[in-house]
Design a protein around this motif. Structure first.
Motif, PDB file in Angstrom:
ATOM      1  N   VAL A   1       4.840 -12.865  -7.266  1.00 16.42           N
ATOM      2  CA  VAL A   1       3.648 -13.313  -6.531  1.00 16.42           C
ATOM      3  C   VAL A   1       3.997 -13.690  -5.101  1.00 16.42           C
ATOM      4  CG1 VAL A   1       1.877 -15.107  -6.403  1.00 16.42           C
ATOM      5  CG2 VAL A   1       2.403 -14.040  -8.591  1.00 16.42           C
TER       6      VAL A   1
ATOM      7  N   THR B   1       4.752 -10.296  -3.052  1.00 11.26           N
ATOM      8  CA  THR B   1       3.730  -9.263  -2.840  1.00 11.26           C
ATOM      9  C   THR B   1       2.321  -9.800  -2.598  1.00 11.26           C
ATOM     10  OG1 THR B   1       3.297  -9.073  -5.221  1.00 11.26           O
ATOM     11  CG2 THR B   1       5.033  -7.678  -4.296  1.00 11.26           C
ATOM     12  N   GLU B   2       2.053 -11.071  -2.906  1.00 10.52           N
ATOM     13  CA  GLU B   2       0.673 -11.529  -2.848  1.00 10.52           C
ATOM     14  C   GLU B   2       0.452 -12.781  -1.994  1.00 10.52           C
ATOM     15  OE1 GLU B   2      -0.431 -12.014  -6.918  1.00 10.52           O
ATOM     16  OE2 GLU B   2      -0.697  -9.860  -7.264  1.00 10.52           O
TER      17      GLU B   2
ATOM     18  N   GLY C   1      -4.859 -13.275  -0.323  1.00 11.45           N
ATOM     19  CA  GLY C   1      -3.605 -13.163  -1.050  1.00 11.45           C
ATOM     20  C   GLY C   1      -3.338 -14.381  -1.921  1.00 11.45           C
TER      21      GLY C   1
ATOM     22  N   LYS D   1      -5.722 -14.134  -4.874  1.00 19.97           N
ATOM     23  CA  LYS D   1      -5.242 -13.104  -5.791  1.00 19.97           C
ATOM     24  C   LYS D   1      -3.995 -13.585  -6.525  1.00 19.97           C
ATOM     25  CE  LYS D   1      -3.971  -8.201  -6.000  1.00 19.97           C
ATOM     26  NZ  LYS D   1      -3.740  -6.964  -5.217  1.00 19.97           N
ATOM     27  N   GLY D   2      -3.125 -14.282  -5.802  1.00 22.28           N
ATOM     28  CA  GLY D   2      -1.951 -14.854  -6.443  1.00 22.28           C
ATOM     29  C   GLY D   2      -2.329 -15.884  -7.490  1.00 22.28           C
TER      30      GLY D   2
END
Length: 610
Positions: free
Chosen positions: A54, A57-58, A238, A241-242
């Motif tokens: 996480v 990438t997020e 982000g 989303k994480g």
């Protein structure tokens, strides 16, 4: 025919006070045992695997905010579970809760989602466990598997993980045979896990560098996707989303709710253990994610074994080995915790004849639902074989978020529903006055509309729930779900327009939010049940409504492939319900009651598991 179908789908399980408190199982689980179970079930893959993927990438260093959002959503759901545990301290968790509250069909869907949660949870933990074992041998296992049997399918793993398959199937067989020592093993693993994580937080703080939270975009190498740099490199989207992914890290506390028939003083200890276990888990996640992103730039985080990799990169290889060993213990405890409730759910649904009866058949020697456990374990092993951790976590999140949302909705419905004998007849509320002598046939639609309109805001200030007020709350909860979906989609799809202050997007958002506020005001105005409970969710209806909204938003953030996989799972469940469960489920059949009563005695197999 249709009316009969609806009636059967909405029938509810009934418990009187004697049924709720009666159990043939030994109540041996103390508050400490329940907290240990909650921590062991929850504290695993999230801290050892998800924190790295996480942050890379997020969310970047903003992962600590993602964990906070996920923790708040989980705490709201945990409080809702706690109230239900105080109401119905029976084995079966959210499945039983919804069966008592809203009826058979919704209970089946929730139970079916719980099966998905526990299967996927165990599979993802098994996959994470093999990832750490693989890191100890310099990725030799994954490299060999990838070269020998590569999988070139987007929605599957890069290679089949036969080690995860083998571990899953082996532990499933042990559970099916009823391993008495499993509770001791879980406790030892949990304590070891907490000790290793404490070491990681303290040791990692000694190697912390605040500069890793302040990396400029120009300083990020071109070969890495580092976003915009800084503390929130991938923006607020982000972080959200994480949070949807991090939510999985808190999945597992509901395993405590399945111990309603084995816990000492369940109405008190289950709510307390859920709250304490979530607090302990959040402190661990927050501390680990903080030191992890301070030790190493977020774009360099390892996707499969981030903690041990971070210590190796700062030159403490010996610490990396300690972390890897601790991860194996922690993930092992998490796996057992994920598999722990699965036989209970399968048994409860099979006893109610909503699944194939043979799945809940208790083995005469091992006192376990042997066939059901083996079948579920086989599906779990296959999932671990062909899916990677990220795909499994997404599938788990959507099923869990759905169950949590339904539990919160059930709490709202029960709090505004009168107890037996407490309901007033709907025809007793018209024009703000009770008139039992009125002839219902002389009423016209206009008077009913007026009565309904007045009750929406409870203008007459009724103190006890009525049939009309309960019906209004039920419809408003459904409308609230729809408004939450609309709001989430509006924010997600028109997020850039809202940030740019586009008048049309802002107007749409304001209108939907005003509708939500009006809906909550109306629900809050309705008369509340006065039933005494050892624990009640505070701030009704705000807290359950917030739980529903957060869970709905997080579900909307998941990718389309996750929804497709979830849809396939639901379709399979519906086929089972309408072709098998609906046909053989009959509350008027005495054999059903005999099966359930017999099942309570047979559930002594749980003691073997523990």
């Amino acid at each position: 025919m249709f009316g009969s179908l609806v009636q059967k789908m909405s029938r509810k399980k009934q418990f009187d006070d004697t049924d709720v408190s009666k159990s043939s199982l030994a109540r041996v689980l103390s508050l400490f045992d329940l907290i240990a179970l909650g921590v062991g079930s929850t504290l695993g893959l999230g801290v050892y695997v998800i924190s790295g993927s996480v942050s890379r990438t997020e969310a970047g260093p903003g992962i600590i905010i993602s964990f906070l959002i996920a923790a708040i959503a989980s705490m709201f759901a945990g409080l809702c579970y706690a109230e239900f545990a105080a109401r119905v301290p029976r084995a079966g968790s959210a499945y039983i809760y919804s069966y008592v509250t809203v009826g058979e069909f919704i209970a089946f869907l929730i139970g079916w989602n719980l099966i998905l949660e526990y299967i996927i949870g165990a599979a993802s933990v098994a996959r994470g466990l093999t990832g750490y074992i693989d890191s100890l041998v310099n990725n030799a296992i994954s490299n060999a598997s990838r070269q020998a049997m590569p999988i070139d399918i987007d929605f599957l793993s890069d290679y089949p993980d036969f080690l995860a398959f083998g571990i899953t199937f082996l532990l499933t067989i042990l559970l099916a045979f009823g391993v008495k020592e499993s509770s001791i093993i879980t406790s030892v693993m949990s304590i070891t896990n907490l000790g290793v994580l404490t070491f990681a937080i303290v040791a990692g703080a000694l190697k912390a560098d605040v500069g890793n939270w302040q990396i400029e975009k120009n300083d990020i190498p071109d070969e890495y996707n580092g976003g915009e740099g800084g503390f929130v490199p991938f923006g607020i989207a982000g972080i959200i989303k994480g949070a949807a992914t991090c939510f999985y890290a808190f999945v597992g506390f509901d395993a405590v709710a399945t111990t309603g028939e084995e816990a000492i003083n369940p109405q008190r200890n289950i709510p307390l253990s859920i709250i304490f276990s979530l607090l302990i888990v959040f402190c661990c996640y927050f501390g680990v994610s903080t030191v992890l992103t301070l030790m190493l730039p977020y774009y360099l985080q390892d996707m499969s074994a981030p903690l041990s990799y971070a210590f190796q990169k700062v030159g403490w290889n010996w610490a990396g080995w300690i972390i890897s060993a601790g991860a194996i213990f922690g993930l092992g405890a998490s796996f057992l915790g994920a598999m722990f409730p699965l036989p209970r759910i399968i048994y409860a649904m099979s006893s109610d004849r909503l699944l194939f009866p043979f799945l809940g058949k208790v083995h005469h020697r091992f006192k376990t639902p042997f066939i059901g456990t083996i079948c579920a374990g086989t599906i779990t092993a296959i999932m671990a074989l062909i899916f990677n951790v990220d795909q499994l976590v997404s599938m788990l999140s959507i099923g869990t978020l759905t169950a949590y949302s339904m539990v919160a909705a059930c709490v709202l419905l029960l709090r505004y529903t009168g107890e037996t004998g407490e309901h007033l007849q709907m025809d007793e509320v018209a024009g703000g006055k009770q008139n039992a002598d009125s002839d219902e046939e002389t009423r016209n639609k206009q008077s009913n509309i007026v009565a309904t309109g007045k009750q929406i805001l409870n203008i007459d200030r009724l103190k006890r729930p009525t049939k009309l007020s309960t019906k209004i709350v039920a419809y408003e909860i459904v409308l609230y779900f729809i408004l939450c979906i609309l709001t989430s989609q509006l924010v997600i799809q028109a997020g850039s327009s809202i940030e740019a202050a586009d008048p049309l997007a802002i107007s749409g958002l304001v209108i939907v939010l005003l509708c939500i506020v009006c809906m909550l005001i109306s629900i809050g105005r309705q008369p509340v049940s006065e039933k005494k409970l050892n624990f009640k969710v505070p701030f009704i209806p705000i807290l359950p409504a917030t739980c529903i909204f957060v869970n709905t938003y997080l579900m909307m953030m998941l990718d389309v492939f996750t929804w497709i996989r979830f849809g396939v799972w639901i379709i399979i469940g519906l086929l089972i319900y309408f072709t098998i469960g609906f046909c053989i489920s009959d509350p008027e059949d005495d054999s059903t009651n005999d099966l359930t009563a017999q099942g309570v005695d047979n559930l002594a197999y749980v003691q073997n598991v523990e």
